[in-house]
Design a protein around this motif. Sequence first.
Motif, PDB file in Angstrom:
ATOM      1  N   HIS A  24       0.843  -1.195   0.000  1.00  0.00           N
ATOM      2  CA  HIS A  24       0.000   0.000   0.000  1.00  0.00           C
ATOM      3  C   HIS A  24       0.881   1.249   0.000  1.00  0.00           C
ATOM      4  O   HIS A  24       1.921   1.298   0.655  1.00  0.00           O
ATOM      5  CB  HIS A  24      -0.911  -0.011   1.224  1.00  0.00           C
ATOM      6  CG  HIS A  24      -2.038   0.967   1.152  1.00  0.00           C
ATOM      7  ND1 HIS A  24      -1.871   2.323   1.397  1.00  0.00           N
ATOM      8  CD2 HIS A  24      -3.353   0.803   0.860  1.00  0.00           C
ATOM      9  CE1 HIS A  24      -3.031   2.933   1.261  1.00  0.00           C
ATOM     10  NE2 HIS A  24      -3.955   2.039   0.933  1.00  0.00           N
ATOM     11  N   ILE A  25       0.426   2.268  -0.721  1.00  0.00           N
ATOM     12  CA  ILE A  25       1.192   3.507  -0.802  1.00  0.00           C
ATOM     13  C   ILE A  25       1.361   4.150   0.573  1.00  0.00           C
ATOM     14  O   ILE A  25       2.362   4.818   0.846  1.00  0.00           O
ATOM     15  CB  ILE A  25       0.529   4.496  -1.796  1.00  0.00           C
ATOM     16  CG1 ILE A  25       1.429   5.727  -1.996  1.00  0.00           C
ATOM     17  CG2 ILE A  25      -0.870   4.864  -1.343  1.00  0.00           C
ATOM     18  CD1 ILE A  25       0.915   6.674  -3.048  1.00  0.00           C
ATOM     19  N   GLY A  26       0.400   3.906   1.477  1.00  0.00           N
ATOM     20  CA  GLY A  26       0.532   4.436   2.829  1.00  0.00           C
ATOM     21  C   GLY A  26       1.704   3.824   3.560  1.00  0.00           C
ATOM     22  O   GLY A  26       2.417   4.507   4.313  1.00  0.00           O
ATOM     23  N   ASN A  27       1.956   2.534   3.363  1.00  0.00           N
ATOM     24  CA  ASN A  27       3.120   1.888   3.964  1.00  0.00           C
ATOM     25  C   ASN A  27       4.411   2.481   3.431  1.00  0.00           C
ATOM     26  O   ASN A  27       5.401   2.629   4.160  1.00  0.00           O
ATOM     27  CB  ASN A  27       3.097   0.385   3.690  1.00  0.00           C
ATOM     28  CG  ASN A  27       2.238  -0.380   4.680  1.00  0.00           C
ATOM     29  OD1 ASN A  27       1.908   0.127   5.748  1.00  0.00           O
ATOM     30  ND2 ASN A  27       1.854  -1.587   4.322  1.00  0.00           N
ATOM     31  N   VAL A  28       4.412   2.821   2.160  1.00  0.00           N
ATOM     32  CA  VAL A  28       5.610   3.399   1.557  1.00  0.00           C
ATOM     33  C   VAL A  28       5.865   4.793   2.112  1.00  0.00           C
ATOM     34  O   VAL A  28       7.020   5.188   2.325  1.00  0.00           O
ATOM     35  CB  VAL A  28       5.476   3.424   0.021  1.00  0.00           C
ATOM     36  CG1 VAL A  28       6.644   4.168  -0.614  1.00  0.00           C
ATOM     37  CG2 VAL A  28       5.401   1.995  -0.512  1.00  0.00           C
ATOM     38  N   LEU A  29       4.799   5.555   2.370  1.00  0.00           N
ATOM     39  CA  LEU A  29       4.984   6.872   2.976  1.00  0.00           C
ATOM     40  C   LEU A  29       5.625   6.732   4.357  1.00  0.00           C
ATOM     41  O   LEU A  29       6.536   7.488   4.712  1.00  0.00           O
ATOM     42  CB  LEU A  29       3.642   7.597   3.092  1.00  0.00           C
ATOM     43  CG  LEU A  29       3.730   9.024   3.648  1.00  0.00           C
ATOM     44  CD1 LEU A  29       4.384   9.952   2.626  1.00  0.00           C
ATOM     45  CD2 LEU A  29       2.357   9.560   4.034  1.00  0.00           C
ATOM     46  N   SER A  68       9.422  -2.963  -3.818  1.00  0.00           N
ATOM     47  CA  SER A  68       8.809  -1.635  -3.911  1.00  0.00           C
ATOM     48  C   SER A  68       9.712  -0.566  -3.308  1.00  0.00           C
ATOM     49  O   SER A  68       9.877   0.513  -3.883  1.00  0.00           O
ATOM     50  CB  SER A  68       7.450  -1.632  -3.201  1.00  0.00           C
ATOM     51  OG  SER A  68       6.539  -2.473  -3.858  1.00  0.00           O
ATOM     52  N   LEU A  69      10.298  -0.859  -2.147  1.00  0.00           N
ATOM     53  CA  LEU A  69      11.179   0.122  -1.514  1.00  0.00           C
ATOM     54  C   LEU A  69      12.458   0.298  -2.322  1.00  0.00           C
ATOM     55  O   LEU A  69      12.949   1.422  -2.487  1.00  0.00           O
ATOM     56  CB  LEU A  69      11.500  -0.309  -0.082  1.00  0.00           C
ATOM     57  CG  LEU A  69      10.310  -0.423   0.880  1.00  0.00           C
ATOM     58  CD1 LEU A  69      10.799  -0.708   2.293  1.00  0.00           C
ATOM     59  CD2 LEU A  69       9.461   0.844   0.861  1.00  0.00           C
ATOM     60  N   ALA A 267      -3.699   2.764  -4.879  1.00  0.00           N
ATOM     61  CA  ALA A 267      -3.349   2.351  -3.522  1.00  0.00           C
ATOM     62  C   ALA A 267      -2.188   1.361  -3.556  1.00  0.00           C
ATOM     63  O   ALA A 267      -1.431   1.247  -2.591  1.00  0.00           O
ATOM     64  CB  ALA A 267      -4.562   1.711  -2.838  1.00  0.00           C
ATOM     65  N   ASN A 268      -2.065   0.661  -4.675  1.00  0.00           N
ATOM     66  CA  ASN A 268      -1.035  -0.357  -4.863  1.00  0.00           C
ATOM     67  C   ASN A 268       0.212   0.276  -5.470  1.00  0.00           C
ATOM     68  O   ASN A 268       0.155   0.857  -6.561  1.00  0.00           O
ATOM     69  CB  ASN A 268      -1.587  -1.441  -5.794  1.00  0.00           C
ATOM     70  CG  ASN A 268      -0.639  -2.598  -5.989  1.00  0.00           C
ATOM     71  OD1 ASN A 268       0.528  -2.552  -5.579  1.00  0.00           O
ATOM     72  ND2 ASN A 268      -1.117  -3.648  -6.630  1.00  0.00           N
ATOM     73  N   MET A 269       1.348   0.145  -4.793  1.00  0.00           N
ATOM     74  CA  MET A 269       2.569   0.749  -5.305  1.00  0.00           C
ATOM     75  C   MET A 269       2.947   0.220  -6.680  1.00  0.00           C
ATOM     76  O   MET A 269       3.546   0.933  -7.487  1.00  0.00           O
ATOM     77  CB  MET A 269       3.728   0.509  -4.333  1.00  0.00           C
ATOM     78  CG  MET A 269       3.839   1.536  -3.227  1.00  0.00           C
ATOM     79  SD  MET A 269       3.953   3.249  -3.833  1.00  0.00           S
ATOM     80  CE  MET A 269       5.469   3.159  -4.786  1.00  0.00           C
ATOM     81  N   ARG A 270       2.605  -1.023  -6.962  1.00  0.00           N
ATOM     82  CA  ARG A 270       2.945  -1.600  -8.257  1.00  0.00           C
ATOM     83  C   ARG A 270       2.276  -0.848  -9.396  1.00  0.00           C
ATOM     84  O   ARG A 270       2.794  -0.788 -10.515  1.00  0.00           O
ATOM     85  CB  ARG A 270       2.524  -3.075  -8.272  1.00  0.00           C
ATOM     86  CG  ARG A 270       2.884  -3.805  -9.556  1.00  0.00           C
ATOM     87  CD  ARG A 270       4.375  -4.002  -9.704  1.00  0.00           C
ATOM     88  NE  ARG A 270       4.752  -4.237 -11.080  1.00  0.00           N
ATOM     89  CZ  ARG A 270       5.976  -4.548 -11.467  1.00  0.00           C
ATOM     90  NH1 ARG A 270       6.943  -4.668 -10.567  1.00  0.00           N
ATOM     91  NH2 ARG A 270       6.251  -4.729 -12.730  1.00  0.00           N
TER      92      ARG A 270
END
Length: 507
Positions: A24-29, A68-69, A267-270
């Motif tokens: 999730h993009i929130g996790n990446v933030l 993703s990271l 919402a999906n980083m991919r």
Amino acid sequence: MEVSGHGGSRVRVRLAPSPTGFVHIGNVLVALVDAAIARKFNGAFVIRIEDTDQKRFLEGAEQLIYDSLAWLGIEWQEGPDRGGPFAPYRQSERLPRYLEVAEQLVAQGDAYRCWCSPERLDEMRKAQQAAKLPPKYDRLCLGKSETERQAFGGYTERSVIRLRMPDTGYTTFTDPIRGEMSFENALLDDRVLLKSDGFPTYNLAVVVDDHEMEITHAIRGEEWLPSTPAHLRVYEALAWTPPVIAHTPLLLNADRGKISKRKHPWANMRWFQDEGFLPEAVLNYLGNLIAFVPDAENPQQGVARELFGFAEISEHFQLGSIGPSGKVVDLDRLDWLNGQYIRRMTLDELARRVDPFMTAAGLDTGNPIFMGALALEQERLKRLSEAPSVLSIFFREEAYAPEALVPKGVTPEVARQMLDGAISVCEGVAATGEWTAETLEAPFRDLAIALDLTTGKQRGQLFGVVRVASTGRTATPPLFDTMAILGAETILKRLGHARLLLAGLGV
């Protein structure tokens, strides 16, 4: 900003995702906040995998987190993939320790066993809802042995361990992003710490792991805010010093609604990779949400720099400056930002980046025409994924309606005259062996004069006919540059085909 949580020790932050699906993009933030803190204070960023929810575990999801990271250029120092002094970093490999701590809490009277069946708990919640009472466990099992509990209905031999929350007072703590937060203890639930399968819940494992891995700053999303009183209660019961706990704001759509996994693919980083966003642009955009990077070249104070990387994010990052308000993910703004990075790329680098998209569309980047076409379109690209659609006209002739050859305000007969004149001009230029944008433009200007096209609108109609005949489209890069890249043979072939289409209209 506080920089220590354990007696002034080295700053240590962690990302603790669950491998249960896409990233999730929130996790990446949150990961970006973690990485910025670690970089700013020369600390360590840890990835810890919270894989205790075995029902939702998804094979391959852990690797998606790393990928993703890494795609964004976010670096971490410890984790399951690279080890570290506090290994193991997967919760499923730390189960005996959680059980030990849970049993300790029971022995101390800070937790208790619960034998209530799922059916009884469901009935209890429905009754509370009907009575408009706070949703919380009613403590039927508190203070009872298993034998005593069996005398009551809704019993199951598969017990869980629940945390005992205080009955009175408030749990208060300071969140660097939100300020002082206070929760009335009487309204708080006795949350489950250890499930009946022996696996811990987040409420136990996160405390044990953060303590034993010497985490100084626990950064997590806003959705975890209601669970913080329970975590602080566990810290208190174990006489452990909690880390600084901060909750990042929600990510919102442009309409300020919450981003939904089901409704919003971004919402999906991919999705950002598949859509052809550059990692530099995505990192830059997320950096804008958590840090103010001043424009050093602008004499006016308070003006933000638009393009920057991780070094600038970490340099100017202040945890307390993020603010609790939701952060908008504006895809139009991200498109603009992505386009800025695309335009600053060398042509060779851009060619390398668009190659997977071109190949997937069946377009050969080894074609000699590719680099010239890409150079023409570089200024217009906003996403790498757009390359096949905008460049396809250079690789194949595209179908279009004959009526597209007749601009508004022009009769089919006049359009035919314009096209015949264009064919004549192109044949003449081709005969010279000098087929360039410059050698095409002058005779086409002369053709406009010969056809008595004296206004800009009329000349635009002429060039519109030629553009559609050459490319099948009404919007392209500069016409003569496009014709030069396509080459004389292709242009004459396409103009001839357009002439046949016009003939089908009776002219």
